[in-house]
Structure formats: C-alpha cells, structure tokens
Design an enzyme around this catalytic site. Structure first.
Site, PDB file in Angstrom:
ATOM      1  N   SER A  24       0.845  -1.189   0.000  1.00 15.66           N
ATOM      2  CA  SER A  24       0.000   0.000   0.000  1.00 15.66           C
ATOM      3  C   SER A  24       0.881   1.238   0.000  1.00 15.66           C
ATOM      4  CB  SER A  24      -0.901   0.013   1.233  1.00 15.66           C
ATOM      5  OG  SER A  24      -1.483   1.293   1.436  1.00 15.66           O
ATOM      6  N   TYR A  57      -1.927  -1.151   9.774  1.00 14.38           N
ATOM      7  CA  TYR A  57      -1.951  -1.608   8.377  1.00 14.38           C
ATOM      8  C   TYR A  57      -0.725  -1.090   7.629  1.00 14.38           C
ATOM      9  CZ  TYR A  57      -3.926  -2.452   3.703  1.00 14.38           C
ATOM     10  OH  TYR A  57      -4.146  -2.889   2.415  1.00 14.38           O
ATOM     11  N   LYS A 102       2.659  -3.013   5.918  1.00 19.00           N
ATOM     12  CA  LYS A 102       2.978  -2.836   4.503  1.00 19.00           C
ATOM     13  C   LYS A 102       4.419  -2.324   4.346  1.00 19.00           C
ATOM     14  CE  LYS A 102      -0.932  -4.315   3.053  1.00 19.00           C
ATOM     15  NZ  LYS A 102      -1.027  -5.578   2.294  1.00 19.00           N
ATOM     16  N   THR A 105     -12.659  -0.845  -3.147  1.00 20.22           N
ATOM     17  CA  THR A 105     -12.806  -2.241  -2.758  1.00 20.22           C
ATOM     18  C   THR A 105     -13.686  -2.313  -1.518  1.00 20.22           C
ATOM     19  OG1 THR A 105     -10.908  -2.237  -1.261  1.00 20.22           O
ATOM     20  CG2 THR A 105     -10.467  -2.751  -3.585  1.00 20.22           C
TER      21      THR A 105
END
Length: 304
Positions: free
Chosen positions: A168, A193, A197, A226
C-alpha cells in the site's frame, strides 16, 4: 517527467487519473494473449476487490487460478461472477486463513504442482488490536508472517515462478516498527496496516535474495474502490470516490508482473508497471541492521 510528477503528487498518481494517463503507453508492453496458458497461479484474499480482479486478469491470460479464501462457501458467488467475465476460466477455490500459521501449513501440503505466480493479496484492518490463533497481531500475521511461511513452504514449487506481495502507498508514512506486534503504543488500525505494509516492502530485497532465482516483488495498487477500503476507511472512501480506481485498474500491475516476459528486475517495489522509490520521508529510513533484525524476528515468529 510526467510519470515522476504524478508519483510525487500522490493524489494524481494514485488516482484513476494517474492510471489512465500512464496506461496510454502500455499496450505494446501488455503480456501476450494466453501468456499464462498451462500455468498455475495462487491468489490469496481472492473473494473480492483486488484479489478477485487479479484472479480475473490471470484467468484471462490462461492461468489455472487457485482462489485462496477464508470461507469457501462464501466464494461461490465470486466464482460465478468470474466465470461470467472469463467463461473458459479454470478456477479452484481453496480455503485457508493466511493469518493462521497452522492452516497455512495444512494448505501448503495440498499444493504439489509447480506454481508460476503466488500473489499475496489477503489483507485486514481490524478496528481494535486482534491476535491470530498463534497470538500474533492480526495485520502482522496476515500481511507478513502468513505470506512468509506459505512462500517458504512452496519454495520448491516456485523455483521458476514469481512471488508478488500487494502492499500500500500508505507505507510511505511509516518507519520500520521496533514493536512489530504493536504491543507498546495505543493501537490505531490505519497505522497498524501501514506499518505491516512497510515491513513487506523492507523485507522484499531479502526475500528475493533468499528465494533466488525466484522473482519477488511488492507493488501498490493506488487508491482502488474495494469492499475492504469502504469498510475500514468509510470517510476516506466517501471523500475520494470520484478519484478511486476500479479493482481491475488497481490489480493491473500485479497481473503484469505475473505475466510479462522476461522477468522484471527482482526485489523491487512497483506501482503502475514501474519501479518506485521505497522512501519519500527522511523519518522512514532504516538501517540494514534493523531490516535484518526484523527479517529474523518475522521468520522466527512464522516458524521458519
């Protein structure tokens, strides 16, 4: 020059505008029709979003695609939709929770054929700190430990293949963590997150060296619409909706890396079919010693 300006601007480069401007030059670079005929690809997190779009792209090129999902029953609709998009697709649904290291070991034992492409796409962003069955922080287990273990267990089947991790652009905001299990600081989902990444990207050169001659890359898809993004970052999704790429646009580079010939340079970080810098901020720089220490920690935590 235009490509670099798009990349540095973030908003333009990560949006559908960046994709559409760059993709004008790509047709001559596209993989040949049926480039993956007779080959096997494994895509984790393939039920929705980028994973599903990646599976469709690989199937269009002729690959037999294993859709790795946490709940096989819920993937029935995905298979129906993919067959509508690619009527002659060969699709196999495999059930495995990538965060569960015991499940990863069981799953790897079922894969006995050569694998051309292993796509680590499965992703999570829990609202509160959550642990995997083995007691690891869930984003770390899903994005780093499970992928490392599955790749290691499939090493023999991947000797002439490719390993691609979907990262990401959010990783640009985070340094390499000294507390990978996120035990010390107050838990923040988006930071957890992005930190994992960053770990994916930092470990990619080491993984490429370890697996050589297998090709290894990380990539980031830009801002793509998404279900995961909508659920995890609803405000961001609402504000940027006019700029968001489709899942197919976001998955383009993953599909391209899996199918283009000859192999691109291994061990790099990609976006929109080009190698990208791994740092834009001084605060995110890390030493080789820190990278190797985290490599050792993650492999040990994964049971490798």
């Amino acid at each position: 020059m235009l490509d670099t300006l798009l990349d540095r601007s973030v908003v333009l480069g990560y949006s559908k505008l960046g994709y559409r401007l760059r993709s004008r030059t790509w047709p001559a670079d596209d993989p040949a029709p049926n480039a993956l005929a007779g080959k096997t690809a494994v895509v984790t997190g393939a039920r929705t979003g980028l994973g599903k779009a990646t599976a469709a792209g690989l199937a269009r090129l002729g690959a037999t695609v294993h859709l790795v999902v946490r709940d096989a029953a819920k993937a029935a609709a995905t298979v129906d939709e993919l067959r509508g998009e690619v009527p002659d697709a060969t699709l196999i649904v495999d059930e495995c929770d990538i965060a569960d290291l015991d499940a990863v070991r069981r799953y790897a034992a079922t894969l006995t054929t050569d694998i051309h492409a292993l796509i680590h796409n499965a992703g999570v962003m829990p609202a509160v700190r959550t642990e995997s069955p083995q007691g690891h922080e869930l984003t770390l287990a899903t994005h780093v430990l499970g992928p490392l273990l599955l790749t290691e267990l499939l090493r023999d089947q991947l000797r002439s293949g490719r390993v691609i991790l979907v990262a990401s652009g959010g990783m640009y905001t985070q340094p390499l963590p000294t507390d990978p299990e996120y035990r010390g600081a107050p838990y923040k989902p988006a930071i957890a997150y992005a930190r994992t990444k960053r770990i994916q990207v930092a470990l990619t050169p080491l993984l490429a060296t370890h697996l050589a001659p297998t090709f290894v890359a990380t990539m980031h898809p830009g801002w793509s619409t998404t279900p995961g993004l909508t659920t995890s970052l609803p405000t961001f999704t609402k504000l940027t909706r006019p700029l968001l790429r489709t899942p197919t646009e976001g998955a383009d580079t993953t599909t391209w890396l899996a199918a283009t010939t000859p192999n691109p340079p291994t061990g790099n970080f990609w976006h929109d079919r080009r190698i990208r810098p791994t740092h834009y901020l001084k605060k995110t720089q890390h030493t080789p010693e820190a990278t190797h220490a985290l490599w050792t920690y993650c492999r040990t935590a994964a049971g490798i």
